[in-house]
Write a protein that holds these residues in place. Sequence first.
Motif, PDB file in Angstrom:
ATOM      1  N   GLN A 141     -10.070 -45.930  23.175  1.00  0.00           N
ATOM      2  CA  GLN A 141      -9.905 -45.722  21.783  1.00  0.00           C
ATOM      3  C   GLN A 141      -8.454 -45.458  21.471  1.00  0.00           C
ATOM      4  OE1 GLN A 141     -12.236 -42.151  21.119  1.00  0.00           O
ATOM      5  NE2 GLN A 141     -14.110 -42.930  21.685  1.00  0.00           N
ATOM      6  N   THR A 142      -8.263 -45.591  19.951  1.00  0.00           N
ATOM      7  CA  THR A 142      -6.656 -45.609  19.645  1.00  0.00           C
ATOM      8  C   THR A 142      -6.517 -44.749  18.500  1.00  0.00           C
ATOM      9  OG1 THR A 142      -7.108 -47.520  18.164  1.00  0.00           O
ATOM     10  CG2 THR A 142      -6.136 -47.981  20.319  1.00  0.00           C
ATOM     11  N   GLN A 143      -5.582 -44.193  18.595  1.00  0.00           N
ATOM     12  CA  GLN A 143      -5.258 -43.105  17.227  1.00  0.00           C
ATOM     13  C   GLN A 143      -3.834 -43.355  16.781  1.00  0.00           C
ATOM     14  OE1 GLN A 143      -5.987 -39.129  18.542  1.00  0.00           O
ATOM     15  NE2 GLN A 143      -8.023 -39.309  19.008  1.00  0.00           N
ATOM     16  N   ASN A 144      -3.820 -43.204  15.546  1.00  0.00           N
ATOM     17  CA  ASN A 144      -2.352 -43.440  15.023  1.00  0.00           C
ATOM     18  C   ASN A 144      -1.683 -42.073  14.985  1.00  0.00           C
ATOM     19  OD1 ASN A 144      -2.700 -46.026  14.394  1.00  0.00           O
ATOM     20  ND2 ASN A 144      -3.381 -45.756  12.332  1.00  0.00           N
ATOM     21  N   ASP A 145      -0.217 -41.977  15.133  1.00  0.00           N
ATOM     22  CA  ASP A 145       0.506 -40.976  15.164  1.00  0.00           C
ATOM     23  C   ASP A 145       1.857 -41.076  14.595  1.00  0.00           C
ATOM     24  OD1 ASP A 145       1.980 -38.545  15.877  1.00  0.00           O
ATOM     25  OD2 ASP A 145       1.183 -38.324  17.732  1.00  0.00           O
ATOM     26  N   GLN A 160      -5.411 -39.439  26.779  1.00  0.00           N
ATOM     27  CA  GLN A 160      -6.566 -38.826  27.602  1.00  0.00           C
ATOM     28  C   GLN A 160      -6.655 -40.351  28.554  1.00  0.00           C
ATOM     29  OE1 GLN A 160     -10.063 -36.731  26.695  1.00  0.00           O
ATOM     30  NE2 GLN A 160     -10.839 -38.653  26.678  1.00  0.00           N
ATOM     31  N   THR A 161      -6.698 -39.881  29.915  1.00  0.00           N
ATOM     32  CA  THR A 161      -6.944 -41.016  30.773  1.00  0.00           C
ATOM     33  C   THR A 161      -8.514 -41.310  30.875  1.00  0.00           C
ATOM     34  OG1 THR A 161      -5.212 -40.416  32.041  1.00  0.00           O
ATOM     35  CG2 THR A 161      -6.689 -41.839  33.494  1.00  0.00           C
ATOM     36  N   GLY A 162      -8.888 -42.734  30.946  1.00  0.00           N
ATOM     37  CA  GLY A 162     -10.263 -42.904  30.985  1.00  0.00           C
ATOM     38  C   GLY A 162     -10.771 -42.969  32.384  1.00  0.00           C
ATOM     39  N   ALA A 220     -19.393 -41.832  31.098  1.00  0.00           N
ATOM     40  CA  ALA A 220     -17.760 -42.299  31.174  1.00  0.00           C
ATOM     41  C   ALA A 220     -17.214 -41.671  29.920  1.00  0.00           C
ATOM     42  CB  ALA A 220     -17.860 -43.705  30.646  1.00  0.00           C
ATOM     43  N   THR A 221     -15.611 -41.428  30.533  1.00  0.00           N
ATOM     44  CA  THR A 221     -14.753 -40.528  29.800  1.00  0.00           C
ATOM     45  C   THR A 221     -13.913 -41.659  29.147  1.00  0.00           C
ATOM     46  OG1 THR A 221     -14.630 -38.667  31.191  1.00  0.00           O
ATOM     47  CG2 THR A 221     -12.970 -39.142  29.641  1.00  0.00           C
ATOM     48  N   PRO A 222     -13.802 -41.588  27.810  1.00  0.00           N
ATOM     49  CA  PRO A 222     -13.126 -42.784  27.209  1.00  0.00           C
ATOM     50  C   PRO A 222     -11.578 -42.594  27.348  1.00  0.00           C
ATOM     51  CG  PRO A 222     -13.895 -41.263  25.354  1.00  0.00           C
ATOM     52  CD  PRO A 222     -14.630 -40.986  26.738  1.00  0.00           C
ATOM     53  N   GLU A 223     -10.834 -43.592  27.239  1.00  0.00           N
ATOM     54  CA  GLU A 223      -9.347 -43.412  27.458  1.00  0.00           C
ATOM     55  C   GLU A 223      -9.094 -43.279  25.731  1.00  0.00           C
ATOM     56  OE1 GLU A 223      -6.370 -45.376  30.567  1.00  0.00           O
ATOM     57  OE2 GLU A 223      -6.313 -46.711  28.669  1.00  0.00           O
TER      58      GLU A 223
END
Length: 240
Positions: free
Chosen positions: A108-112, A124-126, A158-161
Amino acid sequence: MSTVFVLLFLASTIALIWGLVAPHHIAKAVHIRRTVTRKHTGLIFGCLVLLFFILTGITAPAQPAKTVSFQPSGYTHATQTASAPKQATISITTKQETETKEVPFATQTQNDGSIAKGQTKILQTGINGNETLTYTVTYTNGKQSTKTLVSDIITTAATPEIVVVGTYVAPAPSPTPQPAPTPVPTPTPAAASCYPLTNGSNCYEPGEYCRNADHSVTGVAGDGEAIQCLDDNGWRWEPY
């Protein structure tokens, strides 16, 4: 054809009985001049019976080989000819088997806006997850014949990255203002009637110091008053 053979057989049987009872009548009926005995009658009938059997075997239609079908529980249809020495033995076993499969994590991507544009940072590491697959497996004679999925359970999610993408763009620097040029003072033009003039081309006024070259010289001040350079506690322009 079989009906004809039956009729011929019946006719021969009647002739046999007739020949055994009165053989001489048979000789007269078929116009045989020789003496016909009961022995002759039995021999002729035996030959006819043997001939009937031979003709029946030759003219009989061929019969197809008879087959025997069997179908054990859980097994596909099979056939076996009657001439086979013995039936095949089929072993069918059904089991439940489980498999563990890895589930890849998503990104997943987030803008900063606090990070410069074009730069990225992993927030966050996947981590991959796990899922358990349950199958019903059938073995025929020790070999796998069918495999059917019964259930699919996620045992570990699963934990997303999470990746942060920078969007900050620094503003363009403002141009440094140039200092305003110092205006050059415009000399006040001297009156056409005044003389002599100062080094700045201005008129002298009474009381101003005069130059060494102007000692005892007379002139006209800016207001039109007559002046003279006199030594009065210093060479000055004085009215006269």
